[in-house]
Design a protein around this motif. Structure first.
Motif, PDB file in Angstrom:
ATOM      1  N   LYS A  29     -24.416 -52.103  -6.510  1.00 10.72           N
ATOM      2  CA  LYS A  29     -24.054 -52.880  -5.322  1.00 10.72           C
ATOM      3  C   LYS A  29     -24.319 -52.083  -4.045  1.00 10.72           C
ATOM      4  O   LYS A  29     -24.915 -52.580  -3.087  1.00 10.72           O
ATOM      5  N   ARG A  30     -23.892 -50.833  -4.037  1.00  8.85           N
ATOM      6  CA  ARG A  30     -24.051 -49.991  -2.845  1.00  8.85           C
ATOM      7  C   ARG A  30     -25.519 -49.627  -2.622  1.00  8.85           C
ATOM      8  O   ARG A  30     -25.997 -49.588  -1.487  1.00  8.85           O
ATOM      9  N   LYS A  33     -27.381 -52.563  -1.097  1.00  9.41           N
ATOM     10  CA  LYS A  33     -26.952 -52.725   0.297  1.00  9.41           C
ATOM     11  C   LYS A  33     -27.586 -51.662   1.206  1.00  9.41           C
ATOM     12  O   LYS A  33     -28.078 -51.968   2.300  1.00  9.41           O
ATOM     13  N   LYS A  36     -31.365 -52.195   1.751  1.00  7.88           N
ATOM     14  CA  LYS A  36     -31.601 -53.248   2.740  1.00  7.88           C
ATOM     15  C   LYS A  36     -31.389 -52.696   4.154  1.00  7.88           C
ATOM     16  O   LYS A  36     -32.184 -52.942   5.066  1.00  7.88           O
ATOM     17  N   GLU A  37     -30.318 -51.917   4.332  1.00  4.41           N
ATOM     18  CA  GLU A  37     -30.028 -51.324   5.633  1.00  4.41           C
ATOM     19  C   GLU A  37     -31.146 -50.370   6.046  1.00  4.41           C
ATOM     20  O   GLU A  37     -31.561 -50.348   7.214  1.00  4.41           O
ATOM     21  N   PRO A 104     -24.772 -60.202   6.678  1.00  2.00           N
ATOM     22  CA  PRO A 104     -25.131 -59.671   5.357  1.00  2.00           C
ATOM     23  C   PRO A 104     -25.599 -60.743   4.375  1.00  2.00           C
ATOM     24  O   PRO A 104     -26.289 -60.445   3.405  1.00  2.00           O
TER      25      PRO A 104
END
Length: 358
Positions: A29-30, A33, A36-37, A104
């Motif tokens: 999950k992290r 994320k 993407k960032e 998000p």
């Protein structure tokens, strides 16, 4: 502006270090994320480098002009200064929009539900037209559209069709399509040549990942049944269709599109998970709408958003008062220009909210 960009560059360096750490890579999950960032920040850093380079060029050009000892160099410096000064305001606007905090949800894939509304058979035909419009738009964007479930209309089109779209930043563009779409034209079933108004409702839901919500199988009732409609003998005579009911909320999802019971169950689970996730998202949208009174993404899916008028060949986007006399291209999937105008309006609203923080 430069101070803000310096903070972005620092964060970009931090994230580039983080995404190679073993403990981050194992935390799916992290990791997703942060990746993407990293990609989003990279685009801002690219613009920041161009901006800083232009500022440096301006200073250098000014020094050459002030010196004035070399006529040819002075002339070139004046041209460079003129070009840089013309580019700076445009680049600053681009950077301001890029610095607006991203939703998000925008990066997610989507589930789209199109339902025929008022207008009988003509509404079903129109729902089919909208489905075709979106599949052509997906093809132009390199996205993949896949039917999850459908109920055909008696004279063509669909009473209801549910399909998923997978690709890059799908929800960020498709979210603007949620609402009531209206068509004004002479129906195929009309013998007097009179123009009728029909409608279809489009719902665009960000697809929930498995780690977005905690869905317990003990809370789900599973029913198997025979598929109906076209699909061949094996589809209609075996218990391949699946209906899932989430007992705590009463939310139902079903799929009968595939011959395999297992595939239908997987598809229905994807729709169920998304619909449950959507409940939480609706609350967030309602809160955001109350705070911002946004013109283009208020979360009100009963709102009439767009009219397709065939006699006049026009499409009217009611949320921003945009009218385009290009119906044939738009209904064939060329909706990007409408989406861009809606995004511009929403981003302008967000910029006003942010004030002069930049």
């Amino acid at each position: 502006m430069l101070d803000k960009l310096q903070i972005v560059k620092q964060r970009y360096d931090e994230v580039s270090d983080l995404i190679i750490q073993p403990d981050i890579i194992t935390d799916q999950k992290r990791y997703v994320k942060l990746n993407k960032e990293y990609k989003d920040l990279g685009q801002v850093v690219e613009k920041a480098n161009e901006y800083e380079s232009l500022l440096a060029n301006i200073e250098e050009a000014k020094e050459i002009i002030a010196d004035g000892s070399d006529a040819e160099m002075t002339e070139m410096a004046k041209m460079e200064l003129e070009e840089a000064n013309a580019r700076i305001p445009q680049l600053e606007e681009e950077i301001k929009f890029m610095l607006i905090p991203k939703d998000p949800e925008d990066a997610k894939n989507v589930i789209v539900e199109i339902r025929a509304g008022t207008g009988g058979d003509e509404a079903s035909i129109f729902a089919g037209d909208l489905y075709r419009m979106y599949t052509k738009y997906c093809a132009s964007r390199g996205w993949k559209a896949e039917v999850e479930d459908l109920s055909e209309g008696t004279s063509g089109g669909f009473k209801e069709i549910i399909f998923s779209i997978t690709g890059e930043d799908v929800y960020g563009d498709m979210k603007f399509e949620s609402g009531v779409h209206r068509v004004q034209r002479v129906p195929q079933t009309e013998t007097q040549g009179r123009v009728h108004t029909s409608a279809a409702t489009v719902m665009v839901l960000p697809e929930a990942e498995e780690f977005d919500i905690d869905l317990k199988m003990s809370d789900i009732r599973i029913d198997y049944f025979c598929s109906s409609g076209p699909g061949g003998q094996s589809v209609n005579t075996t218990y391949s269709a699946v209906r899932l009911t989430h007992i705590p909320t009463g939310i139902v999802a079903q799929c009968q599109d595939q011959k395999s019971q297992h595939k239908n169950k997987d598809k229905a689970m994807k729709v169920l998970r998304t619909r449950i996730y959507e409940q939480e998202l609706e609350k967030k949208l309602a809160e955001d709408a109350a705070k911002r009174n946004s013109l283009v993404s208020s979360g009100d899916r009963s709102a009439k958003i767009r009219t397709y008028n065939y006699p006049q060949g026009r499409v009217t986007e009611h949320r921003i008062g945009l009218t385009l006399y290009d119906l044939s291209n738009i209904i064939n999937g060329d909706i990007q220009k409408i989406i861009e105008e809606l995004k511009l309006t929403e981003n302008t609203e967000k910029l006003k909210e942010l004030g002069e923080v930049l």
